[in-house]
Design an enzyme around this catalytic site. Structure first.
Site, PDB file in Angstrom:
ATOM      1  N   ASP A 100      29.601  40.523  40.620  1.00  0.00           N
ATOM      2  CA  ASP A 100      30.913  40.371  39.990  1.00  0.00           C
ATOM      3  C   ASP A 100      31.943  41.212  40.743  1.00  0.00           C
ATOM      4  O   ASP A 100      31.614  42.239  41.329  1.00  0.00           O
ATOM      5  CB  ASP A 100      30.863  40.751  38.514  1.00  0.00           C
ATOM      6  CG  ASP A 100      29.986  41.958  38.235  1.00  0.00           C
ATOM      7  OD1 ASP A 100      29.568  42.643  39.190  1.00  0.00           O
ATOM      8  OD2 ASP A 100      29.694  42.237  37.059  1.00  0.00           O
ATOM      9  N   GLU A 170      34.509  40.946  33.336  1.00  0.00           N
ATOM     10  CA  GLU A 170      35.011  41.789  32.249  1.00  0.00           C
ATOM     11  C   GLU A 170      35.626  40.973  31.117  1.00  0.00           C
ATOM     12  O   GLU A 170      35.725  41.446  29.991  1.00  0.00           O
ATOM     13  CB  GLU A 170      36.031  42.798  32.789  1.00  0.00           C
ATOM     14  CG  GLU A 170      35.478  43.780  33.817  1.00  0.00           C
ATOM     15  CD  GLU A 170      34.432  44.725  33.268  1.00  0.00           C
ATOM     16  OE1 GLU A 170      34.139  44.662  32.054  1.00  0.00           O
ATOM     17  OE2 GLU A 170      33.889  45.533  34.045  1.00  0.00           O
TER      18      GLU A 170
END
Length: 442
Positions: A100, A170
């Site tokens: 990520d 997130e």
């Protein structure tokens, strides 16, 4: 409990007894040299230029360029800003490797000489200070290291590697966006999916993965508390939503302590509360934003039901009329991230053998973080997943904190920091070891 402790001790002894393989010694040397020559600069660039979810255009561009330079077939713009790099190397399994790349709207206060000073306008039109407060900069740097190493030793393995540079973790939205954009249809359904996360509460030089639940499930909840506005000097003429909301916040903490079994972990956190414009005006509404965490669907459902009941009941108890009820909106949520038990056992053993004595340690869930990696390995995909953590804080810093020195900042804190070289190099070594176990030539 005694039986669990014996099992954990037996696992620790079995893992620590494994000698490191010669090929990992070569991998460790190569990756550390790569870090010193170029990866350190790449990490610093990522750290000083964090970008928010679905706005990671600069980061994605750099990752695409690095994967192309390593020799991969690269596709950009998958699921928004996502990047996919394919490395084909003959027949064999297809292995998804995910990292990520998004940062957080947090102002860095770590005191590091290379601390981020970046700011970015988010999707809401507001500008925020931005920071890699969760270590995603180490993940993408380690991905570059992993790709370079696996290209250089391609004679040792056979198959197809799918490097997935994921946006918006997130926001727990990036994995779904990439899947909705046809990730598996366009690039092939993987036989395995792998990922890792740096962990500030684990010492450097250690790797750990569960053979079951790795991360908790999470659901976002919005609560709108209506009120009847009036002058702050005459509260009896209205209904104060700030006071009612405060009572709700307090009462929600009884769910864990009085409604859910102590053997079932659950967290209810109110992270945002907004109401009013002036000190002498009682407003007509207050808004709360919550995150709810649990490790099984039954506990999550019971907790959400209790939130609805408590919020509605407190509104009525404080005189809100029937046409002004407290409104509770339950978000979509993210399921529990669970490692495939058979795959996890296999890769834990392989990593212990490859990385050496004492590196792989038994997993203990130390927080209730959630992850959208779970969508890549959801039951309906049929893809077994393995998610591991890599230690990010040096033993010296951990010892100093234990002795009363500066505490180790948690993830999402403005004080968050990890040891980049140790985290990146071990993360890459562990990922290479996993790939060689699954696709290595015997």
């Amino acid at each position: 409990m005694h039986r669990f402790q014996l099992a954990a001790s037996a696992l620790a002894l079995a893992l620590s007894a494994q000698p490191a393989r010669a090929d990992d010694a070569a991998t460790a040397k190569a990756i550390e040299a790569d870090y010193d020559s170029s990866l350190a600069a790449l990490f610093l660039d990522f750290h000083q230029h964090p970008e928010l979810g679905f706005r990671e255009t600069r980061t994605a561009g750099i990752m695409a360029a690095e994967l192309r330079k390593a020799g991969l077939e690269v596709t950009e713009g998958v699921g928004g800003t996502g990047v996919v790099g394919i490395l084909r190397n003959g027949s064999g399994p297809t292995i998804l490797i995910r990292a990520d790349m998004d940062g957080l709207p947090v102002e860095e206060k770590s005191g590091l000489g290379y601390a981020s000073k970046a700011r970015q306008v988010d999707s809401d039109g507001r500008e925020y200070p931005t920071m890699h407060a969760c270590g995603h900069d180490t993940h993408i740097t380690a991905m570059v290291a992993t790709a370079r190493r696996l290209v250089s030793i391609r004679r040792q393995w056979s198959g197809t590697l799918m490097f997935v540079v994921q946006p918006a973790e997130e926001r727990v939205a990036g994995a779904r966006a990439m899947l909705a954009d046809g990730l598996y249809q366009r690039f092939g359904k993987p036989d395995y999916a792998l990922a890792f996360h740096v962990a500030a509460n684990l010492e450097t030089g250690k790797v750990s993965a569960s053979e079951g639940t790795q991360w908790s499930g999470t659901v976002g909840v919005d609560i709108r508390v209506p009120g009847i506005a009036t002058h702050g000097a005459s509260p009896e003429l209205g209904r104060d939503p700030i006071y009612i909301a405060s009572q709700i916040v307090t009462a929600l903490q009884s769910i864990d302590s009085r409604e859910i079994s102590p053997l079932k972990p659950v967290v209810v956190t109110v992270g945002s509360m907004h109401a009013g414009t002036r000190g002498n005006i009682i407003p007509d509404e207050a808004r709360l934003q919550l995150t709810v965490r649990a490790n099984d669907e039954e506990t999550m459902a019971a907790t959400l039901a209790a939130i609805r009941r408590i919020a509605a009941g407190i509104g009525k108890a404080h005189g809100l009329p029937d046409d002004l009820p407290v409104d509770v909106t339950i978000g979509a949520g993210v399921p529990v991230t669970a490692n495939d038990p058979v795959l996890a056992r296999r890769l834990n053993t392989a990593m212990a053998r490859a990385l050496g004595e004492g590196v792989v340690v038994p997993f203990v869930q130390q927080n209730m973080g959630a992850e959208d990696f779970t969508y890549f390995v959801a039951p309906e995909t049929g893809v077994p997943g393995y998610y591991f953590v890599v230690g990010g804080t040096t033993p010296e810093r951990l010892a100093a904190a234990k002795a009363g020195g500066p505490a180790i900042a948690g993830h999402h804190s403005p004080l968050f920091q990890v040891a980049p070289k140790e985290s990146i190099t071990l993360g890459a070594r562990a990922m290479v070891a996993a790939v060689l176990e699954l696709a290595g030539k015997k």
